[in-house]
Design an enzyme around this catalytic site. Structure first.
Site, PDB file in Angstrom:
ATOM      1  CE  LYS A 116      -3.684  -2.318   2.433  1.00 15.55           C
ATOM      2  NZ  LYS A 116      -5.098  -2.163   2.621  1.00 15.55           N
ATOM      3  CD  GLU A 200      -5.428   6.025   3.528  1.00 10.60           C
ATOM      4  OE1 GLU A 200      -4.500   6.010   2.705  1.00 10.60           O
ATOM      5  OE2 GLU A 200      -6.445   5.344   3.393  1.00 10.60           O
ATOM      6  CG  HIS A 235     -13.181  -1.956   7.225  1.00  5.10           C
ATOM      7  ND1 HIS A 235     -13.645  -0.693   6.971  1.00  5.10           N
ATOM      8  CD2 HIS A 235     -12.608  -1.906   8.444  1.00  5.10           C
ATOM      9  CE1 HIS A 235     -13.366   0.079   8.000  1.00  5.10           C
ATOM     10  NE2 HIS A 235     -12.746  -0.629   8.907  1.00  5.10           N
ATOM     11  NE  ARG A 292      -6.786 -10.168  -4.115  1.00  9.43           N
ATOM     12  CZ  ARG A 292      -7.995  -9.662  -3.917  1.00  9.43           C
ATOM     13  NH1 ARG A 292      -8.981  -9.913  -4.747  1.00  9.43           N
ATOM     14  NH2 ARG A 292      -8.233  -8.868  -2.890  1.00  9.43           N
TER      15      ARG A 292
HETATM   16  P1  ADP Z   1      -8.100  -3.956   2.743  1.00  9.89           P
HETATM   17  O1  ADP Z   1      -6.895  -4.158   1.896  1.00  9.89           O
HETATM   18  O2  ADP Z   1      -7.927  -4.499   4.129  1.00  9.89           O
HETATM   19  O3  ADP Z   1      -9.381  -4.372   2.091  1.00  9.89           O
HETATM   20  P2  ADP Z   1      -8.581  -1.155   2.045  1.00  9.89           P
HETATM   21  O4  ADP Z   1      -7.512  -0.143   2.064  1.00  9.89           O
HETATM   22  O5  ADP Z   1      -9.034  -1.669   0.719  1.00  9.89           O
HETATM   23  O6  ADP Z   1      -8.164  -2.378   3.000  1.00  9.89           O
HETATM   24  O7  ADP Z   1      -9.856  -0.597   2.792  1.00  9.89           O
HETATM   25  C1  ADP Z   1     -10.986  -1.389   3.030  1.00  9.89           C
HETATM   26  C2  ADP Z   1     -12.140  -0.534   3.479  1.00  9.89           C
HETATM   27  O8  ADP Z   1     -11.787   0.213   4.667  1.00  9.89           O
HETATM   28  C3  ADP Z   1     -12.593   0.517   2.490  1.00  9.89           C
HETATM   29  O9  ADP Z   1     -13.478   0.018   1.510  1.00  9.89           O
HETATM   30  C4  ADP Z   1     -13.247   1.524   3.408  1.00  9.89           C
HETATM   31  O10 ADP Z   1     -14.529   1.047   3.803  1.00  9.89           O
HETATM   32  C5  ADP Z   1     -12.384   1.508   4.641  1.00  9.89           C
HETATM   33  N1  ADP Z   1     -11.305   2.546   4.576  1.00  9.89           N
HETATM   34  C6  ADP Z   1     -10.020   2.365   4.226  1.00  9.89           C
HETATM   35  N2  ADP Z   1      -9.329   3.537   4.221  1.00  9.89           N
HETATM   36  C7  ADP Z   1     -10.199   4.503   4.575  1.00  9.89           C
HETATM   37  C8  ADP Z   1     -10.116   5.936   4.740  1.00  9.89           C
HETATM   38  N3  ADP Z   1      -8.976   6.605   4.557  1.00  9.89           N
HETATM   39  N4  ADP Z   1     -11.239   6.595   5.089  1.00  9.89           N
HETATM   40  C9  ADP Z   1     -12.396   5.937   5.299  1.00  9.89           C
HETATM   41  N5  ADP Z   1     -12.551   4.604   5.171  1.00  9.89           N
HETATM   42  C10 ADP Z   1     -11.473   3.878   4.803  1.00  9.89           C
END
Ligand code: ADP
Length: 452
Positions: A116, A200, A235, A292
């Site tokens: 990331k 972030e 999530h 993927r």
């Molecule tokens: P993972 O790889 O664990 O799936 P992600 O970075 O894709 O993690 O985030 C998964 C979910 O977490 C997002 O779809 C959102 O719901 C929440 N999320 C992640 N980052 C943020 C953020 N900066 N602000 C608000 N929600 C977030």
């Protein structure tokens, strides 16, 4: 084209890949764990090889056993599916060293985009909008506090190597940031073997919108438009749709082109998804890249007519993408409901066991991706998803009505599933209007708990 492909996965995605292989005239070899030995999809494979005991670390995550099976079966390539080893650059590298094609990106491209923190640096260079936050990993509490006050609370601490919605902590002030930082690092180390975390801005009312992209080994990259995956719990996505509702053409083209640019600049071959959060003003910020094929790829297949799994296999075999950007058009609307063996009335408690009743829906515009048949026993060992119901309609309203109709036909017992929740969502005013945020479902579930 390959002669024989090994599928290093299980369940519905293993079956999806068997089907893609057979349509390409390629033999499919499955590996399976003892917990999956009676799984009916194994009979559809040209060969099935047991690689160990039920726990994933002894089978689906065991690289040595998978490579041994690949050598015994004499395959040309390995398809990792999603989850398990699919995002481990080390696995892609070992395949290459063993002269077995990995159906997915090179280890270099995977490292560039799969981490990331790295991905954000790369995205910035490719002019893809990213969240305000730390540049790279942070470990010093004072530095973390300084960054957070600069971008403004709330902020979110995330694991660089995180996935599956785990390893994230929201902090509303400096005290909680300081107390969470070390814990987040320790948790990330324990869960992902890498303790790096970054910070972030946390968006309160965001939507999750992601872009499907395909790249080949000849420097081409094409996007297949976007999906909205805002219906989430903890999530984790439960409903996905394409295209995203209430996104205008200009914004759509902007974000989709940015995603394709990123994949191209990373010299990435295969299927990838660039995930974004969309804020209230219609601006996009990149979250991460999934290197993927994703669970929700079928909604994109239904609106574009592109077979994403087959195309991934073709580009791994060295073929150029068989289409150009201008050939990709959106037709109608598609919705996917993840059917999990969980009881939504009991806080989503897992509900493994034998399935006696299994009447699946059909009719126009209905696609079922599942490895389940009547009499199948859901093992308690793996992810709880047992099926995906994917529906296509001429527009969003028609797709919702058709999904509701299909869900009425869908009968499963005695195990509990998420079907009742999906039925409720198809009649939910917020969902049907479109544009709900990522916390909508959790608020709804909480309200219901309070209301009794
Ligand atoms: P993972 O790889 O664990 O799936 P992600 O970075 O894709 O993690 O985030 C998964 C979910 O977490 C997002 O779809 C959102 O719901 C929440 N999320 C992640 N980052 C943020 C953020 N900066 N602000 C608000 N929600 C977030």
């Amino acid at each position: 084209m390959f002669k024989r492909v090994l599928i290093a996965n299980r369940g519905e995605i293993a079956l999806r890949i068997i089907r893609a292989c057979h349509e390409l005239g390629v033999e499919a070899v499955c590996v399976y764990s003892q917990a999956d030995k009676d799984a009916p999809y194994l009979r559809l494979a040209d060969r099935a090889i047991c690689i160990g005991a039920g726990p994933a670390k002894d089978s689906y995550l065991n690289i040595a056993r998978i490579i041994s099976a690949a050598e015994i079966a004499d395959v040309d390539a390995i398809h990792p599916g999603y989850g398990f080893l699919s995002e481990r650059a080390e696995f892609s590298e070992i395949c290459r060293d063993c002269k077995i094609e990995f159906i997915g990106p090179s280890p270099e491209a995977m490292r560039r985009l799969g981490d990331k923190v790295e991905a954000k640096t790369f995205a910035k260079a490719a002019k893809v909008p990213i969240f305000p936050g730390s540049e790279g990993a942070v470990s010093d509490p004072d530095e973390a506090a300084e960054i957070s006050s600069e971008i403004g609370y709330p902020v979110i601490i995330k694991a660089a190597a995180g996935g599956g919605g785990r390893g994230m902590r929201v902090c509303h002030n400096e005290a909680s940031l300081r107390s969470n930082l070390q814990q987040a690092q320790q948790e990330a180390q324990a869960a992902f073997g890498d303790g790096s975390v970054f910070i972030e801005k946390f968006l309160e009312h965001a939507r999750h919108v992601e872009v499907q992209v395909l790249g080949d080994k000849h420097g081409n990259a094409v996007h297949l438009y976007e999906r909205d995956c805002s219906t989430q719990r903890r999530h984790q996505k439960l409903i996905e749709e394409a295209p995203a509702p209430l996104v205008d053409k200009k914004k759509r083209d902007g974000v989709c082109e940015a995603a394709a640019r990123l994949i191209k600049s990373a010299e990435y071959a295969g299927a990838a998804t660039v995930e974004f959060l969309l804020d209230g003003t219609g601006d996009f910020y990149m979250l991460e890249v999934n290197t993927r094929v994703q669970v929700e790829h079928p909604v994109t297949e239904l609106i574009t007519g592109v077979d994403i799994v087959q195309t991934g296999i073709r580009v791994a075999a060295g073929e150029p993408l068989p289409f150009k950007q201008k050939d990709i058009k959106i037709s109608g609307h598609a919705i996917e409901c993840r059917i999990n063996a969980e009881d939504p009335a009991k806080n989503f408690m897992p509900s493994a066991g034998k399935i006696e009743t299994w009447h699946i829906p059909g009719g126009p515009g209905v696609r079922m991706d599942t490895h389940v048949v009547p009499g199948y026993s859901v093992p308690p060992t793996y992810d709880s998803m047992i099926a995906k119901l994917i529906v296509h309609g001429p527009d969003r309203d028609a797709a919702i009505r058709r999904t509701a109709r299909a869900l009425e036909e869908f009968q499963v017992g005695p195990i509990k599933t998420t079907i009742p929740l999906h039925r409720e969502m198809m009649a939910d005013g917020g969902f049907t209007k479109g544009g709900i945020d990522i916390h909508y479902l959790e608020r709804k579930l909480k309200d219901r708990e309070r209301g009794g």
